[in-house]
Design a protein around this motif. Structure first.
Motif, PDB file in Angstrom:
ATOM      1  N   PHE A 131     -99.310 -16.226 -40.699  1.00 53.23           N
ATOM      2  CA  PHE A 131     -98.786 -17.467 -39.558  1.00 53.23           C
ATOM      3  C   PHE A 131     -98.608 -18.798 -40.040  1.00 53.23           C
ATOM      4  N   LEU A 132     -98.260 -18.602 -41.221  1.00 55.47           N
ATOM      5  CA  LEU A 132     -97.976 -20.270 -41.864  1.00 55.47           C
ATOM      6  C   LEU A 132     -96.453 -20.334 -41.764  1.00 55.47           C
ATOM      7  N   ASP A 133     -95.636 -19.401 -41.437  1.00 54.01           N
ATOM      8  CA  ASP A 133     -94.232 -19.595 -41.659  1.00 54.01           C
ATOM      9  C   ASP A 133     -93.466 -18.713 -40.354  1.00 54.01           C
ATOM     10  N   ASP A 134     -92.903 -19.348 -39.631  1.00 50.76           N
ATOM     11  CA  ASP A 134     -92.336 -18.630 -38.277  1.00 50.76           C
ATOM     12  C   ASP A 134     -90.786 -18.588 -38.502  1.00 50.76           C
ATOM     13  N   GLN A 135     -90.068 -18.894 -39.523  1.00 48.28           N
ATOM     14  CA  GLN A 135     -88.870 -18.942 -39.955  1.00 48.28           C
ATOM     15  C   GLN A 135     -88.605 -17.946 -40.726  1.00 48.28           C
ATOM     16  N   PHE A 136     -88.295 -16.529 -40.148  1.00 44.00           N
ATOM     17  CA  PHE A 136     -88.117 -15.167 -40.767  1.00 44.00           C
ATOM     18  C   PHE A 136     -87.123 -14.380 -40.065  1.00 44.00           C
ATOM     19  N   GLU A 137     -86.509 -13.493 -40.518  1.00 46.56           N
ATOM     20  CA  GLU A 137     -85.749 -12.449 -39.607  1.00 46.56           C
ATOM     21  C   GLU A 137     -86.636 -11.157 -39.642  1.00 46.56           C
ATOM     22  N   GLY A 138     -86.253 -10.237 -38.682  1.00 46.31           N
ATOM     23  CA  GLY A 138     -87.085  -9.086 -38.423  1.00 46.31           C
ATOM     24  C   GLY A 138     -88.194  -9.109 -37.301  1.00 46.31           C
ATOM     25  N   THR A 139     -88.982  -8.424 -37.482  1.00 48.52           N
ATOM     26  CA  THR A 139     -89.966  -8.104 -36.307  1.00 48.52           C
ATOM     27  C   THR A 139     -91.472  -8.185 -36.890  1.00 48.52           C
ATOM     28  N   TYR A 140     -92.425  -8.736 -36.393  1.00 50.88           N
ATOM     29  CA  TYR A 140     -93.729  -9.077 -36.623  1.00 50.88           C
ATOM     30  C   TYR A 140     -94.666  -8.716 -35.567  1.00 50.88           C
ATOM     31  N   TYR A 141     -95.433  -7.376 -35.578  1.00 50.49           N
ATOM     32  CA  TYR A 141     -96.313  -7.307 -34.559  1.00 50.49           C
ATOM     33  C   TYR A 141     -97.941  -7.350 -35.068  1.00 50.49           C
TER      34      TYR A 141
END
Length: 231
Positions: free
Chosen positions: A53-63
């Motif tokens: 949870f240090l980087d919130d700039q990405f593509e795709g999904t995280y559950y």
């Protein structure tokens, strides 16, 4: 616990775009002891920044426990990180001019815990990492292995759901590395703490229950060494 689906990450530098992570798919169960292994530049640090949870700039999904983290705001990421993740670093990142107890207490102070709770919790975790009686010592007076134990105590004092250890044995000799890995194994087994270790050392990677290889931003292998404890 953690499920990444088709995660991609790119950096923009001037007119150029650099694609760092390519379609990462990864599931991590509660209580797993996982190693992510790759050489420098493989994308492993970028990957753990997303997982932690240090980087919130990405593509795709995280559950995370079925919550869609990819939809969260930056403030929500920060809150999640503070409540759920403990970090252990290669160079310890201790404050050298304050005591061991004060170093370990810092995350609890930030969280606004009462002093009585802090004192009790610090004593518990220092005993857990084999440093009972070292409360008033300064980090500079401890060996590298002892300093890493302090950083582990600091990481677990908030009772996080999972630990991320970034090259935690990189600055240690081989014998001390064995001791630190044994400590991680004990924390994993006794507390059911999910542990994610990032390393380029095959000897470290081989000690995890599960080993994931990353190369050029792609997961290339996923090996289970022992029966997973599940969750």
């Amino acid at each position: 616990m953690i499920e990444l689906k088709n995660i991609n990450k790119s950096y923009i530098q001037g007119p150029n775009s650099y694609h760092i992570l390519h379609d990462i798919n990864l599931k991590i169960e509660q209580g797993e002891f996982l190693a992510i292994m790759g050489q420098s530049g493989s994308g492993k640090s970028t990957l753990i920044n997303i997982i932690g949870f240090l980087d919130d700039q990405f593509e795709g999904t995280y559950y995370y426990y079925d919550h869609p983290i990819h939809e969260y705001t930056r403030a929500q990421f920060s809150s999640l990180r503070n409540r759920n993740v403990g970090f252990v670093f290669q160079n310890f990142k201790l404050i050298q001019n304050v005591s061991i107890a004060e170093n370990v207490a810092l995350p609890l102070l930030y969280a606004g815990e009462k002093r009585a709770v802090i004192k009790e919790r610090v004593a518990q975790v220092l005993e857990a990492v084999g440093l009972k009686g070292y409360e008033t010592q300064l980090p500079k007076n401890l060996s590298g292995g002892q300093q890493q134990r302090v950083s582990i105590a600091r990481a677990i004092v908030t009772r996080p759901k999972f630990l991320i250890a970034d090259e935690p044995t990189g600055a240690l000799d081989s014998e001390t590395s064995k001791e630190i890995m044994a400590l991680f194994k004990r924390l994993n087994k006794e507390n059911n703490t999910t542990i994610i270790i990032v390393t380029h050392d095959p000897n470290v990677g081989a000690q995890a229950d599960r080993l994931v290889h990353i190369l050029d931003g792609r997961l290339t292998e996923d090996q289970t060494h022992r029966q997973s404890k599940g969750g």
